[in-house]
Design an enzyme around this catalytic site. Structure first.
Site, PDB file in Angstrom:
ATOM      1  N   GLY A 326       1.363  -0.731  -0.312  1.00 19.05           N
ATOM      2  CA  GLY A 326       0.414   0.090   0.479  1.00 19.05           C
ATOM      3  C   GLY A 326       0.743   1.301  -0.356  1.00 19.05           C
ATOM      4  CB  SER A 327       0.383   4.696   1.020  1.00 16.21           C
ATOM      5  OG  SER A 327      -1.003   5.376   0.095  1.00 16.21           O
ATOM      6  CB  THR A 328       4.505   1.556   3.463  1.00 15.71           C
ATOM      7  OG1 THR A 328       4.202  -0.814   3.479  1.00 15.71           O
ATOM      8  CG2 THR A 328       2.991   1.252   5.139  1.00 15.71           C
TER       9      THR A 328
END
Length: 674
Positions: A326-328
């Site tokens: 994801g956005s990590t």
């Protein structure tokens, strides 16, 4: 009439007979002499050994298995001695009748019978197999009084493994179990076969398996003189067994317990590393299991419950669970842009809420645009559009080549077995992964979602934690390790496990500083600002929300309308303190939703513990489990206060073990949300 005898003829016949007899006797004595020479000279050594073997018996002395400790010396795995009632099937005429009669003397449950039957199927008939373990002193006395009735049945004193904290850190510690046929064959073919004579148990998982050689010890021997009936008469010689080494882990069991308590009944994983050394400070996979169940051979009910559970408690999610980041993933994409020169920090991208490639619209979270964003704002506000366009500019192979040294989609080399690789996509990977020609081709549209950590990207939390650690250390990669040292049980000498050669990936310090500054801003003004409100230290982090199932293009994500196990995963990666990081963490809470609401609060409490020595209050713990906490609630507890309460669970089973020990001695997916 007088018979005339031919004296000469008689003498001749007599002499012939004597000669024949002499030759026969000479040959006979020659054969005897030859046999004596053969036995006394040629085979003297071999027959001497056989005679000595008939006179003596060599009995192996099984060594005490080494203990496992945490970094502060807390015992996580140890041994205790107890009596076992064992049957040698080849010496018993009717096993079922024998067991029925034994059941009138000692308590033999149905599960004991099932386990014994399973062992009979796995082992040879002349091997001694347990029908009951951990007998009480009263049961030992009752059987001893009637032992004459049960040929082939005997009581043995054996060492049993004990895991005093039960389910805590079970995926790290692992467990031991009875050696099966495949393991026995492997041992017999190895150079260590002699060292396992008399050994019935071996490490099966985790540290118990990976450090079996250190934990097992060296088997001793006793040379006993025996009678013609095979009964021991006296001890002739003895070489004592050498206990296994104590293995000291890098994890802090208090921190491990804190994290497992914070997860509660939720599924997920968390890995905390020291970015300066690669030491693993916490290695959490939820749910867990009780390794004590496996020590005697797990019964079918417990095995079925563990093996068939929808929550998969036997799966080490930190080591083997793979998830989209994801956005990590965005901070690493930003660093890739800087290092490859594709973008400068001041490059402005207009985030209008969506990004169109061909005839496909890639949407942003909430369909709300963020307006003009540079690299700093793209991380702080978690712009999807910025990274859609960046992925398109970089291309899949350039992303692959940059992310590979960071450890994404790679084996990290951690010192326990079973690690999986995950998927770091590239055009070559797709050609090898699929069979049909149309599947092998990489389509440009598949690249776009990779920029926000979706698409084919699937990594372990260990890999994400290692990448976070590299970012925290300025580009230095360490091999993660769970074992700090081994300690000789006899001499007490401790041997530190050396840090594998750290590798500097050569990132420009100014580029790393730009990304780290943005990650620090995330905790001050970005998506995790509420979680870190009031923290006396400055941390850097990034929230992430990753899809668990594919959503159709024109559909909007609505968690309330979905099954719980189809909802998005909550992720958070972080390090602290920013100015001199001593801890780096990656966490995921499966199907929980937003990373800021469910994963980041856990990491905040990890930092509070590690940096400040504080742990959550009971009401704060409850709020975190329910996803209702941001900043800590209530007065925190000091590390010392928590340590005083962090005692092994006093269950009935553990109490019984303690009593015995005392008595016995010794395609294009939907967008990611921040």
């Amino acid at each position: 009439m007088t018979e005339l005898r031919n004296v000469e003829a008689d003498l001749s016949r007599f002499r012939l007979r004597v000669l024949v007899l002499a030759v026969v006797m000479l040959i006979a004595f020659g054969l005897v002499a030859a046999r004596l020479v053969y036995l006394q000279v040629l085979r003297h050594e071999d027959l001497g050994e056989q005679a000595e073997s008939n006179r003596t018996a060599i009995v192996p002395i099984v060594p005490n298995r080494g203990q496992i400790l945490d970094r502060n010396g807390v015992v996580l795995a140890t041994n205790y001695s107890a009596y076992t009632l064992e049957i040698t099937p080849s010496k018993v005429a009717n096993i079922e009748e024998t067991i029925d009669e034994l059941a009138t003397i000692v308590d033999i449950q149905h599960r004991d019978r099932r386990r014994f039957k399973k062992l009979r199927d796995e082992f040879r008939s002349f091997e001694s197999l347990p029908i009951r373990t951990r007998l009480t002193d009263e049961e030992v006395a009752r059987f001893s009084a009637q032992r004459y009735r049960f040929p082939g049945v005997e009581i043995k004193a054996r060492l049993f493994r004990n895991y005093p904290f039960g389910e805590l850190a079970s995926h790290v510690i692992g467990y031991i179990g009875r050696i099966n046929q495949a393991e026995k064959a492997r041992i017999e073919e190895s150079d260590d076969a002699a060292n396992y004579r008399g050994t019935d148990y071996i490490g099966k998982l985790g540290v118990e398996q990976s450090y079996e050689a250190q934990l097992h010890g060296t088997t001793g021997v006793e040379v006993m003189e025996t009678s013609a009936g095979g009964r021991a008469v006296r001890r002739l010689a003895s070489t004592p067994a050498t206990p296994g080494d104590t293995v000291v882990l890098t994890i802090d069991i208090q921190l491990q317990k804190l994290v497992e308590d914070l997860f509660g009944d939720r599924r997920g994983a968390l890995v905390a590393l020291d970015p300066k050394t690669g030491e693993v400070l916490a290695f959490v996979s939820k749910p867990t299991f009780d390794p004590n169940l496996f020590v005697d051979g797990i019964d079918s009910e417990n095995w079925q419950a563990l093996n068939e559970s929808i929550d998969k408690p036997l799966l080490n999610r930190a080591l083997r669970g793979t998830y989209p980041p994801g956005s990590t993933y965005k901070p690493f994409m930003a660093l890739a842009a800087l290092e490859t020169g594709k973008r400068s920090p001041g490059t402005i991208i207009n985030d209008a809420g969506s990004w169109t490639f061909g005839n496909h619209v890639f949407r942003s979270h909430g369909d709300h645009g963020l307006g003009p964003v540079d690299m700093h704002r793209s991380i702080v506000l978690s712009s999807n559009v910025y990274y859609y366009s960046l992925a398109n500019e970089l291309g899949v192979d350039a992303m692959h080549d940059f992310m590979k040294p960071l450890g994404f989609g790679q084996i990290t080399g951690i010192d326990i077995q079973g690690e999986v690789r995950g998927v770091l996509p590239s055009t070559e990977w797709k050609r090898n992964a699929y069979k049909r020609p149309e599947q092998k081709k990489w389509y440009a549209g598949e690249t776009i979602s990779l920029g926000i950590g979706q698409g084919y990207n699937t990594f372990t939390m260990l890999q994400l934690a290692q990448a976070t650690s590299i970012l925290a250390s300025g580009g230095v990669r360490h091999t993660p390790r769970l074992v700090m040292a081994t300690q000789d049980t006899v001499t007490g000498e401790r041997t530190l496990k050396p840090d594998a050669d750290p590798q500097n990936l050569g990132f420009k310090p100014e580029n790393v500083a730009i990304v780290r500054k943005a990650l620090a801003a995330v905790t001050q003004e970005g998506t995790s600002a509420r979680v870190f409100a009031g923290a006396p230290y400055l941390s850097g982090g990034k929230t992430g929300t990753a899809q668990a199932v594919t959503i159709k293009q024109n559909e909007k994500y609505n968690a309330k309308k979905m099954e719980e196990r189809q909802r998005d995963h909550a992720l958070y990666m972080a390090f602290a303190p920013v100015e001199n990081p001593t801890i780096a963490v990656a966490a995921i809470v499966e199907n929980a939703g937003f990373g800021a609401a469910h994963a980041a609060p856990i990491v905040r409490r990890v930092f509070d513990y590690w940096l400040l020595g504080l742990t959550p209050s009971p009401e704060d713990m409850a709020a975190v489990r329910l996803g209702q906490a941001s900043a800590p609630i209530g007065k925190p507890v000091t590390r010392e206060e928590r340590a005083a309460a962090a005692t092994p669970p006093a269950s009935a089973a553990s109490a019984a073990r303690a009593a015995s020990a005392a008595g016995a001695a010794a395609s294009a997916p939907p967008p990611a949300r921040p």
